[in-house]
Design a protein around this motif. Sequence first.
Motif, PDB file in Angstrom:
ATOM      1  N   VAL A  66      -0.417  18.147  -6.347  1.00  0.00           N
ATOM      2  CA  VAL A  66       0.302  19.111  -7.172  1.00  0.00           C
ATOM      3  C   VAL A  66       1.699  19.385  -6.638  1.00  0.00           C
ATOM      4  CG1 VAL A  66       0.289  21.471  -8.076  1.00  0.00           C
ATOM      5  CG2 VAL A  66      -1.844  20.173  -7.933  1.00  0.00           C
ATOM      6  N   LEU A  67       1.817  19.600  -5.325  1.00  0.00           N
ATOM      7  CA  LEU A  67       3.117  19.939  -4.755  1.00  0.00           C
ATOM      8  C   LEU A  67       3.911  18.702  -4.336  1.00  0.00           C
ATOM      9  CD1 LEU A  67       2.170  23.105  -2.653  1.00  0.00           C
ATOM     10  CD2 LEU A  67       2.828  22.914  -5.068  1.00  0.00           C
ATOM     11  N   LYS A  68       3.296  17.524  -4.370  1.00  0.00           N
ATOM     12  CA  LYS A  68       3.979  16.233  -4.172  1.00  0.00           C
ATOM     13  C   LYS A  68       4.606  16.084  -2.790  1.00  0.00           C
ATOM     14  CE  LYS A  68       3.214  15.867  -8.630  1.00  0.00           C
ATOM     15  NZ  LYS A  68       1.984  15.238  -9.107  1.00  0.00           N
ATOM     16  N   PHE A  69       3.978  16.589  -1.763  1.00  0.00           N
ATOM     17  CA  PHE A  69       4.491  16.403  -0.411  1.00  0.00           C
ATOM     18  C   PHE A  69       3.980  15.085   0.156  1.00  0.00           C
ATOM     19  CE2 PHE A  69       4.722  21.131  -0.497  1.00  0.00           C
ATOM     20  CZ  PHE A  69       6.064  21.268  -0.163  1.00  0.00           C
ATOM     21  N   ASN A  70       4.849  14.374   0.927  1.00  0.00           N
ATOM     22  CA  ASN A  70       4.384  13.157   1.572  1.00  0.00           C
ATOM     23  C   ASN A  70       3.483  13.505   2.743  1.00  0.00           C
ATOM     24  OD1 ASN A  70       5.986  13.521   4.010  1.00  0.00           O
ATOM     25  ND2 ASN A  70       7.772  12.871   2.829  1.00  0.00           N
ATOM     26  N   ILE A  71       2.873  12.506   3.349  1.00  0.00           N
ATOM     27  CA  ILE A  71       1.803  12.747   4.306  1.00  0.00           C
ATOM     28  C   ILE A  71       2.291  13.482   5.540  1.00  0.00           C
ATOM     29  CG2 ILE A  71       2.067  10.482   5.407  1.00  0.00           C
ATOM     30  CD1 ILE A  71      -1.168  12.540   4.875  1.00  0.00           C
ATOM     31  N   LYS A  72       3.523  13.217   6.001  1.00  0.00           N
ATOM     32  CA  LYS A  72       4.031  13.924   7.181  1.00  0.00           C
ATOM     33  C   LYS A  72       4.243  15.396   6.873  1.00  0.00           C
ATOM     34  CE  LYS A  72       7.470  11.071   7.717  1.00  0.00           C
ATOM     35  NZ  LYS A  72       8.710  10.480   8.222  1.00  0.00           N
ATOM     36  N   PHE A 117       0.026  29.540 -10.458  1.00  0.00           N
ATOM     37  CA  PHE A 117       1.056  29.609 -11.502  1.00  0.00           C
ATOM     38  C   PHE A 117       2.423  29.150 -11.021  1.00  0.00           C
ATOM     39  CE2 PHE A 117      -2.199  32.386 -13.179  1.00  0.00           C
ATOM     40  CZ  PHE A 117      -2.155  32.130 -14.541  1.00  0.00           C
ATOM     41  N   VAL A 118       2.498  28.640  -9.802  1.00  0.00           N
ATOM     42  CA  VAL A 118       3.771  28.159  -9.262  1.00  0.00           C
ATOM     43  C   VAL A 118       3.871  26.658  -9.498  1.00  0.00           C
ATOM     44  CG1 VAL A 118       5.190  27.934  -7.207  1.00  0.00           C
ATOM     45  CG2 VAL A 118       3.810  29.988  -7.544  1.00  0.00           C
ATOM     46  N   SER A 119       4.969  26.212 -10.063  1.00  0.00           N
ATOM     47  CA  SER A 119       5.151  24.796 -10.378  1.00  0.00           C
ATOM     48  C   SER A 119       5.622  24.031  -9.154  1.00  0.00           C
ATOM     49  CB  SER A 119       6.170  24.618 -11.507  1.00  0.00           C
ATOM     50  OG  SER A 119       7.466  24.988 -11.058  1.00  0.00           O
ATOM     51  N   CYS A 120       5.608  22.716  -9.284  1.00  0.00           N
ATOM     52  CA  CYS A 120       6.041  21.862  -8.181  1.00  0.00           C
ATOM     53  C   CYS A 120       7.504  22.091  -7.831  1.00  0.00           C
ATOM     54  CB  CYS A 120       5.810  20.399  -8.563  1.00  0.00           C
ATOM     55  SG  CYS A 120       6.315  19.214  -7.306  1.00  0.00           S
ATOM     56  N   ASP A 121       8.327  22.450  -8.820  1.00  0.00           N
ATOM     57  CA  ASP A 121       9.737  22.722  -8.557  1.00  0.00           C
ATOM     58  C   ASP A 121       9.918  23.928  -7.648  1.00  0.00           C
ATOM     59  OD1 ASP A 121      11.142  20.694 -10.024  1.00  0.00           O
ATOM     60  OD2 ASP A 121      10.408  21.645 -11.846  1.00  0.00           O
ATOM     61  N   GLN A 122       8.908  24.789  -7.586  1.00  0.00           N
ATOM     62  CA  GLN A 122       8.964  25.975  -6.737  1.00  0.00           C
ATOM     63  C   GLN A 122       7.925  25.877  -5.623  1.00  0.00           C
ATOM     64  OE1 GLN A 122       8.109  28.513 -10.164  1.00  0.00           O
ATOM     65  NE2 GLN A 122      10.135  29.465  -9.945  1.00  0.00           N
ATOM     66  N   ARG A 123       7.744  24.701  -5.108  1.00  0.00           N
ATOM     67  CA  ARG A 123       6.634  24.467  -4.187  1.00  0.00           C
ATOM     68  C   ARG A 123       6.760  25.243  -2.886  1.00  0.00           C
ATOM     69  NH1 ARG A 123       7.486  18.052  -2.726  1.00  0.00           N
ATOM     70  NH2 ARG A 123       9.583  18.176  -1.882  1.00  0.00           N
ATOM     71  N   ASN A 173       0.799  -1.211   0.000  1.00  0.00           N
ATOM     72  CA  ASN A 173       0.000   0.000   0.000  1.00  0.00           C
ATOM     73  C   ASN A 173       0.833   1.262   0.000  1.00  0.00           C
ATOM     74  OD1 ASN A 173      -2.501  -1.113  -0.158  1.00  0.00           O
ATOM     75  ND2 ASN A 173      -2.745  -1.288   2.063  1.00  0.00           N
ATOM     76  N   ILE A 174       2.146   1.174  -0.293  1.00  0.00           N
ATOM     77  CA  ILE A 174       2.966   2.365  -0.451  1.00  0.00           C
ATOM     78  C   ILE A 174       2.988   2.705  -1.927  1.00  0.00           C
ATOM     79  CG2 ILE A 174       5.237   3.387  -0.171  1.00  0.00           C
ATOM     80  CD1 ILE A 174       5.771   1.509   2.097  1.00  0.00           C
ATOM     81  N   SER A 175       2.494   3.883  -2.285  1.00  0.00           N
ATOM     82  CA  SER A 175       2.403   4.269  -3.692  1.00  0.00           C
ATOM     83  C   SER A 175       3.401   5.350  -4.003  1.00  0.00           C
ATOM     84  CB  SER A 175       0.987   4.766  -4.009  1.00  0.00           C
ATOM     85  OG  SER A 175       0.693   5.898  -3.255  1.00  0.00           O
ATOM     86  N   TYR A 176       3.754   5.423  -5.269  1.00  0.00           N
ATOM     87  CA  TYR A 176       4.732   6.387  -5.724  1.00  0.00           C
ATOM     88  C   TYR A 176       4.156   7.160  -6.891  1.00  0.00           C
ATOM     89  CZ  TYR A 176       7.944   3.581  -2.989  1.00  0.00           C
ATOM     90  OH  TYR A 176       8.546   2.908  -1.966  1.00  0.00           O
ATOM     91  N   ILE A 177       4.478   8.456  -6.940  1.00  0.00           N
ATOM     92  CA  ILE A 177       4.083   9.258  -8.074  1.00  0.00           C
ATOM     93  C   ILE A 177       4.933   8.877  -9.279  1.00  0.00           C
ATOM     94  CG2 ILE A 177       3.940  11.626  -8.944  1.00  0.00           C
ATOM     95  CD1 ILE A 177       1.997  10.974  -6.726  1.00  0.00           C
ATOM     96  N   ASN A 178       4.318   8.712 -10.410  1.00  0.00           N
ATOM     97  CA  ASN A 178       4.997   8.330 -11.635  1.00  0.00           C
ATOM     98  C   ASN A 178       6.121   9.301 -11.955  1.00  0.00           C
ATOM     99  OD1 ASN A 178       5.708   7.829 -14.359  1.00  0.00           O
ATOM    100  ND2 ASN A 178       3.705   6.857 -14.676  1.00  0.00           N
ATOM    101  N   GLU A 179       7.327   8.803 -12.128  1.00  0.00           N
ATOM    102  CA  GLU A 179       8.479   9.656 -12.374  1.00  0.00           C
ATOM    103  C   GLU A 179       8.303  10.484 -13.629  1.00  0.00           C
ATOM    104  OE1 GLU A 179      11.252  10.147 -10.660  1.00  0.00           O
ATOM    105  OE2 GLU A 179      10.668   8.832  -9.028  1.00  0.00           O
ATOM    106  N   THR A 180       7.720   9.900 -14.665  1.00  0.00           N
ATOM    107  CA  THR A 180       7.623  10.621 -15.930  1.00  0.00           C
ATOM    108  C   THR A 180       6.592  11.728 -15.883  1.00  0.00           C
ATOM    109  OG1 THR A 180       5.981   9.053 -16.742  1.00  0.00           O
ATOM    110  CG2 THR A 180       8.285   8.560 -17.207  1.00  0.00           C
ATOM    111  N   SER A 181       5.609  11.660 -14.954  1.00  0.00           N
ATOM    112  CA  SER A 181       4.569  12.672 -14.894  1.00  0.00           C
ATOM    113  C   SER A 181       4.916  13.801 -13.946  1.00  0.00           C
ATOM    114  CB  SER A 181       3.242  12.041 -14.440  1.00  0.00           C
ATOM    115  OG  SER A 181       3.360  11.561 -13.126  1.00  0.00           O
ATOM    116  N   SER A 182       6.000  13.644 -13.160  1.00  0.00           N
ATOM    117  CA  SER A 182       6.332  14.657 -12.182  1.00  0.00           C
ATOM    118  C   SER A 182       7.202  15.738 -12.779  1.00  0.00           C
ATOM    119  CB  SER A 182       7.050  13.999 -11.001  1.00  0.00           C
ATOM    120  OG  SER A 182       7.496  14.981 -10.103  1.00  0.00           O
TER     121      SER A 182
END
Length: 498
Positions: free
Chosen positions: A308-314, A373-379, A59-68
Motif C-alpha cells: 500500500v505505501l510502496k516502500f522498497n525493502i530497505k 484513510f491515508v493514501s500512498c501520497d501521504q505515506r 527478479n527485480i520487480s516494479y509496481i505498475n505505474e498506472t496502478s500507483s
Amino acid sequence: MGKQVEEVNETDAPCCCSQRWILAFTGFFGFVFVYALRVNFSVAIVCMVKSLNSSSSNNISYINETSSTCSGKAAEREIFNQHAEFEWEKQIQSTLLASFFYGYIVTQIPGGYLSDRFGGRRVFGTAMAVACVCTLVMPACARVSVILVYVLRVLLGLATGVSFPAMQSMWGRWAPPLERSKLVTVSYLGTMFGNVGTFASSGYLCEYGFDNGWGSIFYITGGLACIWVVAWFVLVCDTPSNHPWISKAERDYINNSIEYDNTKRSSTVPWVAIAKSPAVIACITAHVCNNWINYTLLTSLPAFMKAVLKFNIKSNGVLSAIPYVCQAVSGLGVGLIADLMRSKQLLSTTATRRLWCSVAFIGSGAFLIGTGFVSCDQRNIAVAFLSIAVMFTGFHHVHRAGYVVNHVDFGPKYAGVLFGITNTFATVPGMLAPIVAGALTPNDSPEEWRNVFYVCAAFCVVGMVVFGFFSSGEIQEWAKDLKEILIEKPALDTDTRL
C-alpha cells in the motif's frame, strides 16, 4: 504460621547493582531475542519470496505505474527482491506466518505450571536454547521443503511459548509490590527493542547480508540468542532465597514484601476459583483484544508497507521498526507513572490498570482507523499514525501498566499459571489474524487494508469495555495462601483508595 516480618525498607536494599534489577536487565535482553526470533520471518519472507510479477530473467520487480497513486516516486517504488528464491502463494505465506502460533498456544499453561512448580530459570533458558536451534537451521530447511518451514515455525512457537509465563512466575517471586511496574516494564521493554532491531536490520540484511541476504537474518539472530542463553543460566536464580550473590538486605526486603511465602512452591492450583474469577476473565479479554492488534501488525506490517505505501525493502524494514521505537520511548515512562500513581495514593491499583488500558484501546483504535484513510501520497502520515497506534498498544501490553502486570497484582503466587491461561486464549489471534488479514486483502488495495484496521478497532472497543468493568488490582482470596502476613502487617498494595 505466616512468615515473620522484619521491617526492611527499599532504602535498605537499593536498586543499584541489585539482583532484582540484574534479573530485569537480563530478562530485557532475553525478550529482545524472543521477539527477534519470532518476527525475523515477517521481514525475511518479503525478500525470500519472488513477486508475482517478477520476470523469469530478472527478479527485480516494479509496481505498475498506472496502478500507483504515488506520483513522482518511481525510483522509490522499486521493490528489490533479487535474492528471492521461493514462489510461495499468498495463502502459503499467511499460513507460514500463522503457524508459529499453532505451537505457541500449546505451551502457555504448561509453561506457567512448570515455572511455578520447578522454577522459571530452567524453563525459560532451555526453551530459548531450542528456539536458537530452530532459527539457525531455518535457511537450510527452507531450501529443502516448505513443509520443514512449517515444522520449524511450530517448534519455535512451542519453545518461545513458555517465555512470558516463566518470566511472570519469576516476577511473582522477585518483584516487591510497589516496584512491580518498573521491574516488569524494564524486562518486557525487550520485546519492543527486539522488534525495532529485527525490523530495522532485516531490510538491510536482505540486500547486503550473506547467504543470499535473507539467510543471514536467521543466522545472526539465532547466534546472538545462543550467547544470551549462557548469560541467563549464569546470572539468574529462581528466587531471592537461593541466589548466591544477593545481599541479606535485598533478600529480606523482597521476601518480606511479597504477599506470600515465595520460598515454597505449591503443586496445587485453584483451577475452579481461577475459572470463576472476574479478574481473570477481564485479563483474558483484554489480552485477546490487544493481541489481535499486536499480531496483525507484527505479521502484516511489512506487507502493508510494501503493497500500500510502496516502500522498497530497505525502507520497509526501517519504517516497520518506527512504531516499536515509539513504544520503547514511551514504555518506561508509563511504568514509572503507574507506580507513582499508586505509591502517592493518587489512584488505586485497580483504577491505575483500568486507566491505562482504556487510554491504550481508545488511542490505538482511533489511529489505526485513521491509517486506513491515508493514501500512498501521504505515506509519511500513515507511518506516523501507525507509530502512535502501536505506542498506545504498549500502554497495556508491553509497558505493563495495564493488564499484563495485573496477573501479579491479584494472584502473585500463581502468576505463571495465570499468564499461561490468558496467553493461551490470547494466542488464538496470532493463529487467525494473519489469515484474516490475507483473506481481507486478496488484491492488496488500500480499501481492503482499511477493513483490516476496522477489525482491529472493533477489538479495541470490546477490550476496553470488559477490562474497564471487571478488572481488579486486589489480591484475590484464592491467591492469599491462608497468609497471616496479610493480617500481621499493613498491605503494601491494597485497593482501598479511589
